[in-house]
Design a protein around this motif. Sequence first.
Motif, PDB file in Angstrom:
ATOM      1  N   GLU A 174       0.827  -1.220   0.000  1.00  0.00           N
ATOM      2  CA  GLU A 174       0.000   0.000   0.000  1.00  0.00           C
ATOM      3  C   GLU A 174       0.853   1.260   0.000  1.00  0.00           C
ATOM      4  OE1 GLU A 174      -2.848  -0.486  -0.887  1.00  0.00           O
ATOM      5  OE2 GLU A 174      -2.907  -2.625  -0.417  1.00  0.00           O
ATOM      6  N   LEU A 175       2.000   1.241   0.655  1.00  0.00           N
ATOM      7  CA  LEU A 175       2.883   2.404   0.616  1.00  0.00           C
ATOM      8  C   LEU A 175       3.410   2.636  -0.790  1.00  0.00           C
ATOM      9  CD1 LEU A 175       4.856   2.035   3.965  1.00  0.00           C
ATOM     10  CD2 LEU A 175       3.344   3.931   3.329  1.00  0.00           C
ATOM     11  N   CYS A 176       3.664   1.572  -1.531  1.00  0.00           N
ATOM     12  CA  CYS A 176       4.097   1.721  -2.921  1.00  0.00           C
ATOM     13  C   CYS A 176       3.031   2.427  -3.754  1.00  0.00           C
ATOM     14  CB  CYS A 176       4.429   0.357  -3.525  1.00  0.00           C
ATOM     15  SG  CYS A 176       6.004  -0.336  -2.969  1.00  0.00           S
ATOM     16  N   HIS A 177       1.762   2.242  -3.374  1.00  0.00           N
ATOM     17  CA  HIS A 177       0.674   2.895  -4.110  1.00  0.00           C
ATOM     18  C   HIS A 177       0.628   4.399  -3.857  1.00  0.00           C
ATOM     19  CE1 HIS A 177      -1.147  -0.339  -6.228  1.00  0.00           C
ATOM     20  NE2 HIS A 177      -1.497  -1.023  -5.155  1.00  0.00           N
ATOM     21  N   THR A 178       1.343   4.889  -2.860  1.00  0.00           N
ATOM     22  CA  THR A 178       1.424   6.345  -2.688  1.00  0.00           C
ATOM     23  C   THR A 178       2.250   6.966  -3.806  1.00  0.00           C
ATOM     24  OG1 THR A 178       3.401   6.250  -1.262  1.00  0.00           O
ATOM     25  CG2 THR A 178       1.242   6.115  -0.175  1.00  0.00           C
ATOM     26  N   VAL A 179       3.064   6.135  -4.465  1.00  0.00           N
ATOM     27  CA  VAL A 179       3.904   6.593  -5.574  1.00  0.00           C
ATOM     28  C   VAL A 179       3.376   6.086  -6.912  1.00  0.00           C
ATOM     29  CG1 VAL A 179       6.229   6.541  -6.556  1.00  0.00           C
ATOM     30  CG2 VAL A 179       5.931   6.647  -4.069  1.00  0.00           C
ATOM     31  N   GLU A 180       3.037   4.802  -6.940  1.00  0.00           N
ATOM     32  CA  GLU A 180       2.518   4.160  -8.156  1.00  0.00           C
ATOM     33  C   GLU A 180       1.056   3.788  -7.917  1.00  0.00           C
ATOM     34  OE1 GLU A 180       4.073   3.657 -10.992  1.00  0.00           O
ATOM     35  OE2 GLU A 180       6.128   4.200 -10.436  1.00  0.00           O
ATOM     36  N   LYS A 181       0.128   4.468  -8.581  1.00  0.00           N
ATOM     37  CA  LYS A 181      -1.299   4.317  -8.280  1.00  0.00           C
ATOM     38  C   LYS A 181      -1.957   3.113  -8.946  1.00  0.00           C
ATOM     39  CE  LYS A 181      -1.783   7.769  -5.511  1.00  0.00           C
ATOM     40  NZ  LYS A 181      -2.002   7.497  -4.069  1.00  0.00           N
ATOM     41  N   ASN A 182      -1.209   2.357  -9.736  1.00  0.00           N
ATOM     42  CA  ASN A 182      -1.780   1.168 -10.361  1.00  0.00           C
ATOM     43  C   ASN A 182      -0.819   0.000 -10.164  1.00  0.00           C
ATOM     44  OD1 ASN A 182       0.271   1.384 -12.391  1.00  0.00           O
ATOM     45  ND2 ASN A 182      -0.990   2.933 -13.406  1.00  0.00           N
ATOM     46  N   HIS A 183      -1.160  -1.135 -10.772  1.00  0.00           N
ATOM     47  CA  HIS A 183      -0.310  -2.316 -10.652  1.00  0.00           C
ATOM     48  C   HIS A 183       0.510  -2.537 -11.924  1.00  0.00           C
ATOM     49  CE1 HIS A 183      -3.258  -3.453  -7.393  1.00  0.00           C
ATOM     50  NE2 HIS A 183      -2.095  -3.634  -6.802  1.00  0.00           N
ATOM     51  N   GLY A 184       1.006  -1.454 -12.473  1.00  0.00           N
ATOM     52  CA  GLY A 184       1.825  -1.534 -13.666  1.00  0.00           C
ATOM     53  C   GLY A 184       3.252  -1.970 -13.362  1.00  0.00           C
ATOM     54  N   PRO A 185       4.096  -2.012 -14.383  1.00  0.00           N
ATOM     55  CA  PRO A 185       5.490  -2.450 -14.202  1.00  0.00           C
ATOM     56  C   PRO A 185       6.255  -1.630 -13.170  1.00  0.00           C
ATOM     57  CG  PRO A 185       4.926  -2.359 -16.532  1.00  0.00           C
ATOM     58  CD  PRO A 185       3.782  -1.740 -15.795  1.00  0.00           C
ATOM     59  N   GLY A 186       5.976  -0.323 -13.120  1.00  0.00           N
ATOM     60  CA  GLY A 186       6.667   0.536 -12.152  1.00  0.00           C
ATOM     61  C   GLY A 186       6.344   0.155 -10.715  1.00  0.00           C
ATOM     62  N   PHE A 187       5.083  -0.200 -10.487  1.00  0.00           N
ATOM     63  CA  PHE A 187       4.678  -0.609  -9.136  1.00  0.00           C
ATOM     64  C   PHE A 187       5.412  -1.879  -8.716  1.00  0.00           C
ATOM     65  CE2 PHE A 187       2.113  -3.525  -6.623  1.00  0.00           C
ATOM     66  CZ  PHE A 187       1.877  -2.770  -5.486  1.00  0.00           C
ATOM     67  N   TRP A 188       5.393  -2.895  -9.581  1.00  0.00           N
ATOM     68  CA  TRP A 188       6.012  -4.172  -9.216  1.00  0.00           C
ATOM     69  C   TRP A 188       7.528  -4.058  -9.114  1.00  0.00           C
ATOM     70  CZ3 TRP A 188       3.400  -7.641  -6.889  1.00  0.00           C
ATOM     71  CH2 TRP A 188       2.031  -7.770  -7.135  1.00  0.00           C
ATOM     72  N   ARG A 189       8.118  -3.177  -9.908  1.00  0.00           N
ATOM     73  CA  ARG A 189       9.561  -2.954  -9.814  1.00  0.00           C
ATOM     74  C   ARG A 189       9.911  -2.357  -8.455  1.00  0.00           C
ATOM     75  NH1 ARG A 189      10.055  -1.144 -14.475  1.00  0.00           N
ATOM     76  NH2 ARG A 189       9.652   1.062 -14.029  1.00  0.00           N
ATOM     77  N   LEU A 190       9.127  -1.362  -8.019  1.00  0.00           N
ATOM     78  CA  LEU A 190       9.370  -0.727  -6.724  1.00  0.00           C
ATOM     79  C   LEU A 190       9.153  -1.703  -5.575  1.00  0.00           C
ATOM     80  CD1 LEU A 190       9.899   1.745  -4.945  1.00  0.00           C
ATOM     81  CD2 LEU A 190       7.481   2.375  -5.228  1.00  0.00           C
ATOM     82  N   LEU A 191       8.036  -2.436  -5.621  1.00  0.00           N
ATOM     83  CA  LEU A 191       7.736  -3.386  -4.551  1.00  0.00           C
ATOM     84  C   LEU A 191       8.773  -4.506  -4.508  1.00  0.00           C
ATOM     85  CD1 LEU A 191       5.846  -4.180  -2.260  1.00  0.00           C
ATOM     86  CD2 LEU A 191       4.371  -5.322  -3.921  1.00  0.00           C
ATOM     87  N   ASN A 192       9.243  -4.892  -5.651  1.00  0.00           N
ATOM     88  CA  ASN A 192      10.259  -5.938  -5.722  1.00  0.00           C
ATOM     89  C   ASN A 192      11.555  -5.484  -5.044  1.00  0.00           C
ATOM     90  OD1 ASN A 192      10.167  -8.628  -6.652  1.00  0.00           O
ATOM     91  ND2 ASN A 192      11.614  -8.156  -8.287  1.00  0.00           N
ATOM     92  N   GLU A 193      11.906  -4.220  -5.245  1.00  0.00           N
ATOM     93  CA  GLU A 193      13.114  -3.676  -4.603  1.00  0.00           C
ATOM     94  C   GLU A 193      12.993  -3.719  -3.081  1.00  0.00           C
ATOM     95  OE1 GLU A 193      13.608   0.261  -6.050  1.00  0.00           O
ATOM     96  OE2 GLU A 193      14.038  -0.354  -8.124  1.00  0.00           O
ATOM     97  N   LEU A 194      11.801  -3.425  -2.579  1.00  0.00           N
ATOM     98  CA  LEU A 194      11.600  -3.346  -1.127  1.00  0.00           C
ATOM     99  C   LEU A 194      11.464  -4.720  -0.477  1.00  0.00           C
ATOM    100  CD1 LEU A 194       9.079  -0.361  -0.913  1.00  0.00           C
ATOM    101  CD2 LEU A 194      11.571  -0.322  -0.918  1.00  0.00           C
ATOM    102  N   THR A 195      11.154  -5.735  -1.264  1.00  0.00           N
ATOM    103  CA  THR A 195      10.946  -7.086  -0.708  1.00  0.00           C
ATOM    104  C   THR A 195      12.064  -8.045  -1.090  1.00  0.00           C
ATOM    105  OG1 THR A 195       9.562  -7.680  -2.607  1.00  0.00           O
ATOM    106  CG2 THR A 195       8.431  -6.830  -0.642  1.00  0.00           C
ATOM    107  N   GLY A 196      13.166  -7.504  -1.544  1.00  0.00           N
ATOM    108  CA  GLY A 196      14.293  -8.357  -1.886  1.00  0.00           C
ATOM    109  C   GLY A 196      14.023  -9.288  -3.049  1.00  0.00           C
ATOM    110  N   GLY A 197      13.252  -8.792  -4.027  1.00  0.00           N
ATOM    111  CA  GLY A 197      12.957  -9.595  -5.211  1.00  0.00           C
ATOM    112  C   GLY A 197      11.872 -10.635  -5.014  1.00  0.00           C
ATOM    113  N   LYS A 198      11.105 -10.526  -3.925  1.00  0.00           N
ATOM    114  CA  LYS A 198      10.112 -11.559  -3.610  1.00  0.00           C
ATOM    115  C   LYS A 198       8.661 -11.102  -3.795  1.00  0.00           C
ATOM    116  CE  LYS A 198      13.079 -13.749  -0.103  1.00  0.00           C
ATOM    117  NZ  LYS A 198      13.183 -14.106   1.330  1.00  0.00           N
ATOM    118  N   ALA A 199       8.451  -9.995  -4.483  1.00  0.00           N
ATOM    119  CA  ALA A 199       7.099  -9.426  -4.564  1.00  0.00           C
ATOM    120  C   ALA A 199       6.080 -10.417  -5.118  1.00  0.00           C
ATOM    121  CB  ALA A 199       7.113  -8.154  -5.412  1.00  0.00           C
TER     122      ALA A 199
END
Length: 242
Positions: free
Chosen positions: A202-227
Amino acid sequence: MPVKTSLIHIDGIGPVLFKSDRRCKRLSIRIKPFEGVVVMFPPGYSPHKALAFVEAKKSWIRKNKARIEEQEKAVTIFDETTNFRTRSFQLKIEKAPRDDVRLILNSGVLKVLYPQHINVADAPVQNAIRYGIEEVMRIEAKMVLPIKVRTFARQYHFKFNKVFIKNMKSRWGSCSSVNNINLNLHLMRLPEHLVDYVVLHELCHTVEKNHGPGFWRLLNELTGGKAKTLAAEMRQYRTTLY
């Protein structure tokens, strides 16, 4: 507002509840778990037309009634043998010489006392148990989740507005257009790493408002590639207790 009801047995369907309600604007059929088939119509509507409508929709009603009955079978029945706990409390159910259902939260135990003369599976007992569990989880969630949001926001430089704890039926969390973070109190039933995942999601959605490639790239960085792996693990859990 007055509501008039009639329960009528329809061959091939079973009992159908007909309800005339001033708030109703049109004829409709509703089928929900443990509520059965309900036909709603405005006052003055012809009962014969309502019956004819049900007859015409028999095939649709039977199909959806069967689907709902399957959902009812999946309902969790809490009883004395249930092993249910969150991070701060466990559930304990007992019969007692009383006329009502009593909920007591003390020293990490949510005790449910129910009358000896009724079955623990009866709706009033089960509804009270679910209510008690959800209210205790709400207390727990308000102590745990806002701190997690603030901690991760500081750590990863996110900006959010407010945090709300809700009893959501289909989502674990959401982020509004003004960056309010809404989190489901049922997160208290999940393992810690999945709670963290939802908060970061949900914090990633403060930056990326959809589930596009940018969202998953950001979330992946924060979860150590485990998104994606964590997202798949989340699908093993239901947002409801039943």
